[in-house]
Design an enzyme around this catalytic site. Structure first.
Site, PDB file in Angstrom:
ATOM      1  N   ASP A  37      68.022 -20.332  46.328  1.00 48.91           N
ATOM      2  CA  ASP A  37      67.084 -21.450  46.275  1.00 48.91           C
ATOM      3  C   ASP A  37      66.562 -21.595  44.849  1.00 48.91           C
ATOM      4  O   ASP A  37      65.813 -20.738  44.374  1.00 48.91           O
ATOM      5  CB  ASP A  37      65.932 -21.190  47.253  1.00 48.91           C
ATOM      6  CG  ASP A  37      65.147 -22.447  47.544  1.00 48.91           C
ATOM      7  OD1 ASP A  37      65.348 -23.449  46.840  1.00 48.91           O
ATOM      8  OD2 ASP A  37      64.329 -22.421  48.477  1.00 48.91           O
ATOM      9  N   ASP A  38      66.970 -22.649  44.168  1.00 45.81           N
ATOM     10  CA  ASP A  38      66.504 -22.953  42.802  1.00 45.81           C
ATOM     11  C   ASP A  38      67.073 -22.013  41.739  1.00 45.81           C
ATOM     12  O   ASP A  38      66.434 -21.779  40.709  1.00 45.81           O
ATOM     13  CB  ASP A  38      64.962 -22.949  42.690  1.00 45.81           C
ATOM     14  CG  ASP A  38      64.277 -23.968  43.580  1.00 45.81           C
ATOM     15  OD1 ASP A  38      64.977 -24.687  44.320  1.00 45.81           O
ATOM     16  OD2 ASP A  38      63.036 -24.048  43.539  1.00 45.81           O
ATOM     17  N   CYS A  77      65.768 -29.275  47.795  1.00 44.41           N
ATOM     18  CA  CYS A  77      66.146 -28.424  48.935  1.00 44.41           C
ATOM     19  C   CYS A  77      66.703 -29.134  50.173  1.00 44.41           C
ATOM     20  O   CYS A  77      67.849 -28.923  50.550  1.00 44.41           O
ATOM     21  CB  CYS A  77      64.948 -27.605  49.396  1.00 44.41           C
ATOM     22  SG  CYS A  77      64.431 -26.366  48.226  1.00 44.41           S
ATOM     23  N   ARG A  81      70.643 -28.993  51.514  1.00 44.63           N
ATOM     24  CA  ARG A  81      71.039 -28.165  52.656  1.00 44.63           C
ATOM     25  C   ARG A  81      71.701 -28.995  53.757  1.00 44.63           C
ATOM     26  O   ARG A  81      72.677 -28.574  54.385  1.00 44.63           O
ATOM     27  CB  ARG A  81      69.812 -27.438  53.234  1.00 44.63           C
ATOM     28  CG  ARG A  81      69.387 -26.292  52.366  1.00 44.63           C
ATOM     29  CD  ARG A  81      67.889 -26.052  52.362  1.00 44.63           C
ATOM     30  NE  ARG A  81      67.564 -25.411  51.102  1.00 44.63           N
ATOM     31  CZ  ARG A  81      67.569 -24.088  50.923  1.00 44.63           C
ATOM     32  NH1 ARG A  81      67.783 -23.284  51.941  1.00 44.63           N
ATOM     33  NH2 ARG A  81      67.317 -23.575  49.740  1.00 44.63           N
ATOM     34  N   LYS A 134      66.118 -19.214  54.642  1.00 43.87           N
ATOM     35  CA  LYS A 134      65.294 -20.434  54.662  1.00 43.87           C
ATOM     36  C   LYS A 134      66.094 -21.611  55.230  1.00 43.87           C
ATOM     37  O   LYS A 134      67.166 -21.929  54.725  1.00 43.87           O
ATOM     38  CB  LYS A 134      64.833 -20.745  53.247  1.00 43.87           C
ATOM     39  CG  LYS A 134      64.243 -22.136  53.087  1.00 43.87           C
ATOM     40  CD  LYS A 134      63.718 -22.355  51.695  1.00 43.87           C
ATOM     41  CE  LYS A 134      63.692 -23.824  51.327  1.00 43.87           C
ATOM     42  NZ  LYS A 134      63.223 -24.042  49.960  1.00 43.87           N
ATOM     43  N   HIS A 136      64.769 -25.204  56.427  1.00 41.55           N
ATOM     44  CA  HIS A 136      64.317 -26.438  55.760  1.00 41.55           C
ATOM     45  C   HIS A 136      65.054 -27.711  56.187  1.00 41.55           C
ATOM     46  O   HIS A 136      65.216 -28.644  55.403  1.00 41.55           O
ATOM     47  CB  HIS A 136      64.373 -26.283  54.221  1.00 41.55           C
ATOM     48  CG  HIS A 136      63.222 -26.989  53.551  1.00 41.55           C
ATOM     49  ND1 HIS A 136      63.044 -27.056  52.197  1.00 41.55           N
ATOM     50  CD2 HIS A 136      62.186 -27.685  54.097  1.00 41.55           C
ATOM     51  CE1 HIS A 136      61.959 -27.751  51.914  1.00 41.55           C
ATOM     52  NE2 HIS A 136      61.427 -28.137  53.054  1.00 41.55           N
ATOM     53  N   SER A 159      59.943 -24.113  52.901  1.00 43.66           N
ATOM     54  CA  SER A 159      59.839 -23.385  51.629  1.00 43.66           C
ATOM     55  C   SER A 159      58.712 -22.354  51.627  1.00 43.66           C
ATOM     56  O   SER A 159      57.693 -22.519  52.310  1.00 43.66           O
ATOM     57  CB  SER A 159      59.633 -24.357  50.475  1.00 43.66           C
ATOM     58  OG  SER A 159      60.775 -25.149  50.331  1.00 43.66           O
ATOM     59  N   HIS A 233      62.998 -19.270  44.580  1.00 43.44           N
ATOM     60  CA  HIS A 233      61.988 -20.343  44.664  1.00 43.44           C
ATOM     61  C   HIS A 233      60.612 -19.702  44.472  1.00 43.44           C
ATOM     62  O   HIS A 233      60.342 -18.663  45.065  1.00 43.44           O
ATOM     63  CB  HIS A 233      62.116 -20.985  46.048  1.00 43.44           C
ATOM     64  CG  HIS A 233      61.346 -22.253  46.247  1.00 43.44           C
ATOM     65  ND1 HIS A 233      59.978 -22.286  46.303  1.00 43.44           N
ATOM     66  CD2 HIS A 233      61.768 -23.535  46.423  1.00 43.44           C
ATOM     67  CE1 HIS A 233      59.602 -23.544  46.517  1.00 43.44           C
ATOM     68  NE2 HIS A 233      60.662 -24.315  46.585  1.00 43.44           N
ATOM     69  N   ASP A 285      71.157 -24.203  45.990  1.00 47.56           N
ATOM     70  CA  ASP A 285      70.869 -25.526  46.567  1.00 47.56           C
ATOM     71  C   ASP A 285      70.545 -26.590  45.525  1.00 47.56           C
ATOM     72  O   ASP A 285      70.707 -27.785  45.762  1.00 47.56           O
ATOM     73  CB  ASP A 285      69.716 -25.438  47.582  1.00 47.56           C
ATOM     74  CG  ASP A 285      68.374 -25.132  46.941  1.00 47.56           C
ATOM     75  OD1 ASP A 285      68.342 -24.512  45.852  1.00 47.56           O
ATOM     76  OD2 ASP A 285      67.337 -25.505  47.529  1.00 47.56           O
ATOM     77  N   ASN A 286      70.015 -26.158  44.371  1.00 50.05           N
ATOM     78  CA  ASN A 286      69.690 -27.093  43.276  1.00 50.05           C
ATOM     79  C   ASN A 286      69.376 -26.259  42.044  1.00 50.05           C
ATOM     80  O   ASN A 286      69.345 -25.026  42.107  1.00 50.05           O
ATOM     81  CB  ASN A 286      68.522 -28.020  43.656  1.00 50.05           C
ATOM     82  CG  ASN A 286      67.293 -27.296  44.155  1.00 50.05           C
ATOM     83  OD1 ASN A 286      66.960 -27.363  45.334  1.00 50.05           O
ATOM     84  ND2 ASN A 286      66.617 -26.564  43.287  1.00 50.05           N
ATOM     85  N   LYS A 306      65.940 -28.689  38.465  1.00 49.29           N
ATOM     86  CA  LYS A 306      65.630 -29.112  39.832  1.00 49.29           C
ATOM     87  C   LYS A 306      64.899 -30.457  39.844  1.00 49.29           C
ATOM     88  O   LYS A 306      63.944 -30.645  39.105  1.00 49.29           O
ATOM     89  CB  LYS A 306      64.741 -28.061  40.486  1.00 49.29           C
ATOM     90  CG  LYS A 306      64.120 -28.463  41.818  1.00 49.29           C
ATOM     91  CD  LYS A 306      63.325 -27.328  42.402  1.00 49.29           C
ATOM     92  CE  LYS A 306      62.617 -27.716  43.680  1.00 49.29           C
ATOM     93  NZ  LYS A 306      62.042 -26.572  44.386  1.00 49.29           N
TER      94      LYS A 306
HETATM   95 MG    MG Z   1      65.690 -25.436  46.215  1.00 51.52          MG
END
Ligand code: MG
Length: 461
Positions: A37-38, A77, A81, A134, A136, A159, A233, A285-286, A306
Site C-alpha cells: 500500500d503506497d 487505493c 484494488r 487491507k 478497501h 485504510s 501506508h 496499489d499506487n 500517489k
Molecule cells: Mg494505497
C-alpha cells in the site's frame, strides 16, 4: 476377466498409494499476489534504493523477473484494488469518483455484486481462496471478501489512517510519533471484528503468519492467496524486531519488515510440495504518499506520487516469480498492468474470461516468458477522468493535476507528450515535434472511448 480385475485392483492400489502431489502437471498453479500500500517505484534495493535493504525481494528478482513498466490502474487505493480484482478499469464498475476518491468508514457502497472477482473466477475451478490484509472495497457485509469469492479473510476493511480518534494529536502530529490507539481501525476475521483498534505494530507479522498457515494447509488443491499489506501506508507501524533497523529510518523499517515477510512466504512455498507450481507477484496499489515527507516513500526518478497520473502515481516496482517457468534474473520492459493478473491467472486455471462485459486484462504469460506483451496501450484515469494514454515509448496527457494542492485539473488544448524511454521523469514536452504521434494516440483514445461506459459511482453513496 479375473486377470483384468486383478490388474485394475493393482492399478488402483498403486494410484492410491502415490503421495498426493500438488505439483503434478495436471494441476493449475497456485497464485499469490503480494500487494503493498503506497510503496514507491524507488523504494526497493532491486529498484535502486541506496539505503533500504531488501535481500529477500532482491533474491526474488534474481530468481524471477523484474517488470519496469508495470502499472496500477489508478493512483489511489480503492479504484486500484477494484481493478486488480476485476480485470476492469474502475470507471466500468463505479469503484471510483471525482469527488470522494476512496471508500471511507461512513461509505455505504462497495464492489458491486455483478462484478466477478478473480477469487470468484478461480473458485469456479476449485481453488481455495484467501484475502489477508487491507480490503478497501466496502466494509459493509455484502461487500466483504467472504461475499466476493474468498473462503477466508483476515485483515482491516479500510485504510489504517481512518477512524481517527478525536483526542489524538492534531493534524500531522499523530503521524510523527504514531500510537495504535490514535486510530480505531477494526481487525476482522471473516465477517467478525476480533480486535479494535487493530494492533498495527504486529500487523505485518500477523498477516505473514496467516499467509504461511494458509499456504501450508492448502497443499492438495490449487490456491489463490491475495495478500494486500496495510503498510507502508501512514501511520507507519512495525514490530519490535524491526525498530531502528533501517538506515532509511521508520519508513525503511517498514519496508524491511515487508521484505522479511516476502522471504517467509517464498521459503514456505520453496519447502512445500507446490514449490514448482506457484506464481507469485509482488507489486503496489499506487505510488508513494509524498505529502508525508520522510514518512512517505520515493518514486525514484519518476514524477510525483500517489494521487496523480504522472508516472510516480501509477508505475509500480513489480516482481514475478515462478521457478522453472520464469527465467531468473530477467527484466521485462513491456507495458503491463495489475489488471493483467486477472487474465493471466484465469488462463492458467483454465477459466474462461467473462464475455458479457468489457475487460481490460491481457494474459501476461508471453511477457513472463521473455516475449512481447499483448497490451497495446495503457489508460491513466483519475476518478472518471481520462488524463493520459501511453503506447510504446509515448505518453500523452490531455489533462494534468498534481497529486495534492491543485483542486482542478488543467486541460491541455494541445496535449503534452513525453517520450518515456528517453525521459522517464516527464520533464521535456515534445508535442510540437511529434504531431504524428499525437494523431496516432488520439485514434487509440477515440477507439477506447467507444467502450468507456461510466457506471454510477459506488464511492459517493
Ligand atoms: Mg494505497
Amino acid at each position: 476377466m479375473k486377470y483384468l480385475l486383478v490388474a485394475i485392483t493393482f492399478a488402483l492400489t498403486a494410484v492410491l498409494q502415490q503421495p498426493v502431489s500438488a505439483a503434478s502437471n495436471s494441476q493449475p498453479p497456485n497464485i499469490i499476489v503480494i500487494f503493498c500500500d503506497d510503496l514507491g517505484y524507488g523504494d526497493l534495493a532491486c529498484f535502486g534504493h541506496p539505503t533500504i535493504a531488501t535481500p529477500h525481494l532482491d533474491q526474488m528478482a534474481a530468481e524471477g523477473m523484474k517488470l519496469t513498466q508495470f502499472y496500477s490502474a489508478a493512483p489511489v487505493c480503492t479504484p486500484s484494488r477494484a481493478a486488480l480484482l476485476t480485470g476492469r478499469l474502475p470507471m466500468r464498475n463505479g469503484m471510483c469518483s471525482n469527488s470522494r476518491r476512496v471508500l471511507f468508514p461512513n461509505s455505504k457502497g462497495g464492489i458491486p455484486a455483478t462484478e466477478i472477482t478473480l477469487a470468484e473466477q478461480l473458485q469456479k475451478v476449485g481453488y481455495a481462496t484467501a484475502c489477508i490484509g487491507k480490503w478497501h472495497l466496502g466494509h459493509l457485509p455484502p461487500f466483504l471478501p467472504t461475499r466476493n469469492g474468498f473462503d477466508y479473510y483476515f485483515g482491516i476493511p479500510y485504510s489504517n489512517d481512518m477512524d481517527r480518534v478525536n483526542d489524538s494529536p492534531k493534524g500531522r502530529q499523530a503521524f510523527q510519533n504514531p500510537k495504535v490507539e490514535y486510530w480505531n481501525v477494526p481487525l476482522m476475521r471473516n465477517e467478525e471484528i476480533i480486535e479494535r483498534p487493530a494492533d498495527q505494530t504486529t500487523i505485518t507479522k500477523r498477516y505473514t503468519e496467516e499467509a504461511v498457515k494458509f499456504i501450508k494447509s492448502n497443499q492438495t488443491e490449487p490456491f489463490f492467496l491475495y495478500l494486500p499489506h496495510s503498510m507502508p501506508h501512514v501511520p507507519l507501524f512495525r514490530s519490535n524486531e524491526f525498530e531502528n533497523k533501517s538506515r532509511r529510518g521508520l519508513y525503511g523499517d517498514i519496508i524491511e519488515e515487508i521484505d522479511w515477510s516476502v522471504g517467509r512466504i517464498l521459503d514456505t512455498v520453496r519447502q512445500s510440495q507446490s514449490s514448482e507450481n506457484t506464481l507469485v507477484f509482488f507489486t503496489s496499489d499506487n505510488g508513494p504518499w509524498l505529502i508525508f515527507n520522510e514518512q512517505g516513500g520515493s518514486a525514484g526518478l519518476l514524477r510525483d506520487g500517489k494521487g496523480s497520473t504522472w508516472e510516480g502515481g501509477m508505475r509500480e516496482p513489480t516482481l514475478a516469480w515462478w521457478p522453472g517457468k520464469i527465467k531468473g534474473g530477467t527484466v521485462s520492459r513491456e507495458l503491463a498492468s495489475t489488471m493483467d493478473i486477472y487474465a493471466t491467472a484465469s488462463q492458467l486455471a483454465g477459466v474462461q474470461l467473462p464475455d458479457d462485459r468489457t475487460m481490460d486484462s491481457y494474459d501476461l504469460m508471453p511477457v513472463l516468458q521473455g516475449g512481447q506483451g499483448l497490451r497495446e496501450a495503457l489508460f491513466y484515469y483519475r476518478g472518471y477522468r481520462l488524463m493520459a494514454v501511453r503506447q510504446g515509448a509515448w505518453k500523452m496527457h490531455f489533462m494534468t493535476q498534481n497529486a495534492y494542492g491543485q483542486p482542478q485539473p488543467v486541460t491541455h488544448d494541445t496535449p503534452l507528450l513525453f517520450n518515456l524511454h528517453v525521459d522517464p521523469s516527464e520533464k521535456w514536452n515534445v508535442s510540437q515535434q511529434n504531431p504524428d504521434v499525437i494523431a496516432r494516440l488520439g485514434k487509440i483514445v477515440a477507439e477506447h472511448k467507444k467502450t468507456a461506459k461510466h457506471a454510477p459511482s459506488q464511492l459517493e453513496k
